[in-house]
Scaffold this motif. Structure first.
Motif, PDB file in Angstrom:
ATOM      1  N   PHE A 203      43.410 -56.305  63.425  1.00 44.45           N
ATOM      2  CA  PHE A 203      43.160 -56.459  61.999  1.00 44.45           C
ATOM      3  C   PHE A 203      42.525 -57.801  61.652  1.00 44.45           C
ATOM      4  O   PHE A 203      42.017 -57.982  60.545  1.00 44.45           O
ATOM      5  N   GLY A 204      42.549 -58.746  62.567  1.00 42.21           N
ATOM      6  CA  GLY A 204      41.871 -60.022  62.371  1.00 42.21           C
ATOM      7  C   GLY A 204      42.371 -60.825  61.190  1.00 42.21           C
ATOM      8  O   GLY A 204      41.623 -61.619  60.613  1.00 42.21           O
ATOM      9  N   ASP A 205      43.666 -60.642  60.831  1.00 38.49           N
ATOM     10  CA  ASP A 205      44.170 -61.272  59.613  1.00 38.49           C
ATOM     11  C   ASP A 205      45.293 -62.275  59.869  1.00 38.49           C
ATOM     12  O   ASP A 205      46.007 -62.666  58.940  1.00 38.49           O
ATOM     13  N   GLN A 206      45.449 -62.701  61.148  1.00 41.79           N
ATOM     14  CA  GLN A 206      46.458 -63.715  61.458  1.00 41.79           C
ATOM     15  C   GLN A 206      46.022 -64.437  62.730  1.00 41.79           C
ATOM     16  O   GLN A 206      45.164 -63.930  63.466  1.00 41.79           O
ATOM     17  N   PRO A 207      46.570 -65.618  62.995  1.00 46.18           N
ATOM     18  CA  PRO A 207      46.244 -66.299  64.247  1.00 46.18           C
ATOM     19  C   PRO A 207      46.593 -65.422  65.441  1.00 46.18           C
ATOM     20  O   PRO A 207      47.578 -64.677  65.412  1.00 46.18           O
ATOM     21  N   VAL A 208      45.788 -65.502  66.488  1.00 45.50           N
ATOM     22  CA  VAL A 208      45.935 -64.572  67.607  1.00 45.50           C
ATOM     23  C   VAL A 208      47.289 -64.698  68.302  1.00 45.50           C
ATOM     24  O   VAL A 208      47.811 -63.706  68.837  1.00 45.50           O
ATOM     25  N   PHE A 209      47.915 -65.867  68.287  1.00 48.56           N
ATOM     26  CA  PHE A 209      49.210 -66.040  68.940  1.00 48.56           C
ATOM     27  C   PHE A 209      50.387 -65.867  67.981  1.00 48.56           C
ATOM     28  O   PHE A 209      51.536 -65.884  68.412  1.00 48.56           O
ATOM     29  N   GLU A 210      50.124 -65.726  66.693  1.00 49.19           N
ATOM     30  CA  GLU A 210      51.219 -65.512  65.746  1.00 49.19           C
ATOM     31  C   GLU A 210      51.725 -64.078  65.884  1.00 49.19           C
ATOM     32  O   GLU A 210      50.958 -63.133  65.799  1.00 49.19           O
ATOM     33  N   MET A 211      53.024 -63.925  66.098  1.00 53.41           N
ATOM     34  CA  MET A 211      53.603 -62.601  66.298  1.00 53.41           C
ATOM     35  C   MET A 211      53.988 -61.966  64.965  1.00 53.41           C
ATOM     36  O   MET A 211      53.968 -62.630  63.922  1.00 53.41           O
ATOM     37  N   SER A 212      54.319 -60.670  65.018  1.00 56.57           N
ATOM     38  CA  SER A 212      54.718 -59.936  63.816  1.00 56.57           C
ATOM     39  C   SER A 212      55.974 -59.129  64.107  1.00 56.57           C
ATOM     40  O   SER A 212      56.214 -58.730  65.249  1.00 56.57           O
ATOM     41  N   TYR A 213      56.760 -58.885  63.061  1.00 57.19           N
ATOM     42  CA  TYR A 213      57.941 -58.056  63.243  1.00 57.19           C
ATOM     43  C   TYR A 213      58.180 -57.190  62.011  1.00 57.19           C
ATOM     44  O   TYR A 213      57.770 -57.508  60.894  1.00 57.19           O
ATOM     45  N   TYR A 214      58.840 -56.073  62.254  1.00 51.24           N
ATOM     46  CA  TYR A 214      59.234 -55.138  61.203  1.00 51.24           C
ATOM     47  C   TYR A 214      60.703 -54.824  61.401  1.00 51.24           C
ATOM     48  O   TYR A 214      61.136 -54.537  62.520  1.00 51.24           O
ATOM     49  N   VAL A 215      61.482 -54.879  60.333  1.00 47.02           N
ATOM     50  CA  VAL A 215      62.911 -54.617  60.460  1.00 47.02           C
ATOM     51  C   VAL A 215      63.367 -53.659  59.371  1.00 47.02           C
ATOM     52  O   VAL A 215      62.941 -53.753  58.211  1.00 47.02           O
ATOM     53  N   SER A 216      64.202 -52.704  59.771  1.00 46.85           N
ATOM     54  CA  SER A 216      64.872 -51.803  58.848  1.00 46.85           C
ATOM     55  C   SER A 216      66.349 -51.771  59.223  1.00 46.85           C
ATOM     56  O   SER A 216      66.782 -52.482  60.133  1.00 46.85           O
ATOM     57  N   LYS A 217      67.128 -50.944  58.569  1.00 51.20           N
ATOM     58  CA  LYS A 217      68.542 -50.835  58.931  1.00 51.20           C
ATOM     59  C   LYS A 217      68.721 -50.300  60.345  1.00 51.20           C
ATOM     60  O   LYS A 217      69.694 -50.630  61.024  1.00 51.20           O
TER      61      LYS A 217
END
Length: 275
Positions: free
Chosen positions: A219-233
């Motif tokens: 998506f080219g919308d964050q630094p390449v080494f910055e990670m992402s996370y998603y959390v639900s219950k």
């Protein structure tokens, strides 16, 4: 620049959606940019009857889809880690020496599963401070030295945040003492991003040299080494970058350590700033 993926879920499940099916699954990430292919092996780590199990390959993942798909479908667990490798080679070794299942990730020891994205530019210097633990090294992957340093610290009853701080401090000290031996290098590491599990919790640490302006692969919308996370219950998902736009992904920023745990019937997340 490897690809990392981890998932913690209340009930045993698989990671087919995030590894294979999403528009920016880590499989898609591996081949998204022809200039930055992740073609040097792959691995899946999970827990089976409470014990770590690894399935690894030294083949380019985008040429090994059937094997990857089979491994992902086998990996039904509360905790799953995956790694797609773009090999670093700080020692300048011939390619045939650095590509093998032994050098593919994740790595495991005891109850731990570990995967790293980044480069340790002074691997021989790190090996020199491992003591007896250096005899456990099986490959020539600089990430394996990071792994054994952390295992050594944890075996000495050092907690994970302190072990991570100690590793970075050790790298900086070694660099200050011996950088004159490496006139072709400018720093002791590029990225220290890891996923690690002890079989109960899932940890993610994002740490990188932020001097580069490269952007994420899909998506080219964050630094390449910055990670992402998603959390639900029910689940926590962590990846080198988000795999879709539909879920509420959040950034795991430089210097942050995320701890995911199962409390009762829900996922809980704790965030700590280490740097």
């Amino acid at each position: 620049m490897c690809r990392l993926f981890g998932m913690l879920s209340v009930e045993p499940s698989n990671a087919i959606k995030y590894v294979l099916e999403d528009p920016c699954s880590i499989y898609v990430q591996s081949k998204k940019d022809p200039r930055r292919l992740q073609g040097d092996g792959w691995g899946i780590g999970f827990y089976e009857n409470g014990h770590p199990r690894l399935i690894k390959s030294d083949k380019p993942v985008y040429e090994d889809y059937e094997s990857l798909s089979s491994a992902v479908r086998q990996a039904k667990s509360r905790i799953i880690l995956a790694h797609i490798r773009r090999a670093s080679n700080p020692r300048g070794l011939p390619r045939e020496k650095i590509i093998s299942k032994r050098n593919s990730q994740p790595f495991t020891y005891g109850s731990y599963i570990f995967a790293h994205n980044g480069t340790i530019t002074i691997p021989d210097e790190v090996m020199s401070v491992l003591g007896e633990w250096k005899h456990k090294i099986r490959g020539v992957n600089d990430s394996e030295l990071y792994f054994w340093f952390i295992m050594k610290e944890l075996a000495d009853d050092v907690d994970l945040p302190t072990a991570l701080r100690n590793f970075e401090a050790t790298l900086e000290n070694l660099w200050e003492e011996r950088c004159n031996r490496y006139p072709d290098k400018s720093r002791p590491y590029v990225g220290l991003n890891i996923l690690i599990s002890d079989g109960k919790n899932l940890y993610a640490y994002c740490r990188y040299d932020d001097g580069k302006a490269s952007k994420s692969l899909c998506f080219g919308d964050q630094p390449v080494f910055e990670m992402s996370y998603y959390v639900s219950k029910e689940k926590l998902v962590i990846a080198s970058e988000k795999t879709n736009r539909e879920e509420d992904w959040r950034p795991l920023r430089n210097g942050q350590l995320l701890t995911g745990s199962i409390r009762g019937n829900r996922i809980e997340v704790e965030m700590k700033q280490l740097k």
